[in-house]
Write a protein that holds these residues in place. Structure first.
Motif, short mmCIF file in Angstrom:
data_model
loop_
_atom_site.label_atom_id
_atom_site.label_comp_id
_atom_site.label_asym_id
_atom_site.label_seq_id
_atom_site.Cartn_x
_atom_site.Cartn_y
_atom_site.Cartn_z
N ILE A 220 0.83 -1.20 0.00
CA ILE A 220 0.00 0.00 0.00
C ILE A 220 0.87 1.25 0.00
O ILE A 220 0.58 2.21 -0.71
CB ILE A 220 -0.99 -0.02 1.18
N LEU A 221 1.96 1.25 0.74
CA LEU A 221 2.87 2.40 0.74
C LEU A 221 3.46 2.63 -0.65
O LEU A 221 3.56 3.77 -1.11
CB LEU A 221 3.98 2.21 1.77
N ARG A 222 3.83 1.55 -1.33
CA ARG A 222 4.35 1.68 -2.70
C ARG A 222 3.28 2.23 -3.63
O ARG A 222 3.56 3.06 -4.50
CB ARG A 222 4.86 0.33 -3.22
N MET B 233 3.48 5.63 -5.80
CA MET B 233 3.21 5.62 -7.24
C MET B 233 2.11 6.61 -7.58
O MET B 233 2.18 7.33 -8.58
CB MET B 233 2.79 4.22 -7.71
N LEU B 234 1.08 6.66 -6.74
CA LEU B 234 -0.02 7.58 -6.97
C LEU B 234 0.47 9.02 -6.94
O LEU B 234 0.06 9.83 -7.77
CB LEU B 234 -1.12 7.36 -5.93
N GLY B 235 1.33 9.34 -5.99
CA GLY B 235 1.88 10.70 -5.91
C GLY B 235 2.58 11.10 -7.18
O GLY B 235 2.38 12.21 -7.70
N GLU B 236 3.40 10.20 -7.72
CA GLU B 236 4.09 10.48 -8.98
C GLU B 236 3.10 10.62 -10.12
O GLU B 236 3.21 11.53 -10.95
CB GLU B 236 5.08 9.35 -9.29
N ALA C 35 2.13 13.95 -12.54
CA ALA C 35 2.11 13.88 -14.00
C ALA C 35 0.75 14.31 -14.55
O ALA C 35 0.68 15.07 -15.53
CB ALA C 35 2.45 12.46 -14.47
N ILE C 36 -0.32 13.87 -13.91
CA ILE C 36 -1.67 14.23 -14.37
C ILE C 36 -1.89 15.73 -14.24
O ILE C 36 -2.38 16.37 -15.19
CB ILE C 36 -2.75 13.44 -13.58
N PHE C 37 -1.51 16.32 -13.13
CA PHE C 37 -1.69 17.76 -12.97
C PHE C 37 -0.80 18.53 -13.93
O PHE C 37 -1.17 19.61 -14.40
CB PHE C 37 -1.47 18.19 -11.51
N GLY C 38 0.35 17.97 -14.26
CA GLY C 38 1.20 18.58 -15.29
C GLY C 38 0.52 18.56 -16.65
O GLY C 38 0.56 19.54 -17.40
N MET C 39 -0.11 17.44 -16.99
CA MET C 39 -0.85 17.34 -18.26
C MET C 39 -2.00 18.34 -18.29
O MET C 39 -2.24 18.99 -19.31
CB MET C 39 -1.41 15.92 -18.44
N LEU D 48 -7.75 10.37 -6.53
CA LEU D 48 -8.15 10.21 -7.93
C LEU D 48 -9.40 11.03 -8.24
O LEU D 48 -9.50 11.66 -9.30
CB LEU D 48 -8.37 8.74 -8.27
N MET D 49 -10.34 11.04 -7.31
CA MET D 49 -11.55 11.83 -7.53
C MET D 49 -11.24 13.32 -7.54
O MET D 49 -11.84 14.08 -8.30
CB MET D 49 -12.60 11.50 -6.47
N TYR D 50 -10.30 13.73 -6.72
CA TYR D 50 -9.88 15.14 -6.72
C TYR D 50 -9.25 15.50 -8.06
O TYR D 50 -9.57 16.54 -8.65
CB TYR D 50 -8.92 15.41 -5.56
#
Length: 137
Positions: A7-9, A13-16, A20-24, A81-83
């Protein structure tokens, strides 16, 4: 121990992925951002966004915890993800969809904040950002 490491991994991964999503989103690459969000739902939660949207808000946490054995870590991933999906809809002027995602994300973040044993400044800041967004809709 192994589940906690996994779960920590996933959260790392979600943070990264979210960066990337907010960059897009900031570059106007909405199609790519939508694809990344969709893949993240399936990869991390094994369900698509529509599944979570179909659960009534007043039953969201209880359904996920009781019927699907979600933990606070799962709920935090879903909230993030919803945010991201709310932000993506917001910049594309899809207000009703954006508001729905903001509300469910806020509900999840607040639930996690009250039930979690860990204090998170980032979580509290996100809660305040969402409240501000909803107030301005």
């Amino acid at each position: 121990m192994y589940q906690k490491d996994y779960i920590l991994r996933m959260i790392e991964m979600l943070g990264e992925l979210l960066r990337a999503i907010f960059g897009m989103i900031s570059k106007g690459k909405f199609g790519e951002a939508e694809q990344s969000v969709s893949e993240a739902y399936l990869t991390m939660l094994r369900k698509d966004s529509a599944f979570f949207q179909s659960i009534p808000m007043e039953k969201l946490t209880s359904t996920l915890i009781e019927d699907h054995n979600y933990t606070n870590a799962h709920l935090e991933i879903l909230a993030e993800l919803m945010y991201a999906e709310a932000e993506l809809n917001d910049v594309q002027n899809r207000k009703p969809e954006s508001v729905a995602f903001y509300k469910k994300s806020l509900l999840l973040f607040e639930f996690i904040d009250t039930s979690s044993k860990t204090y998170s400044v980032e979580r509290l800041e996100t809660i305040e950002r969402i409240k501000l967004k909803l107030a301005n809709q």
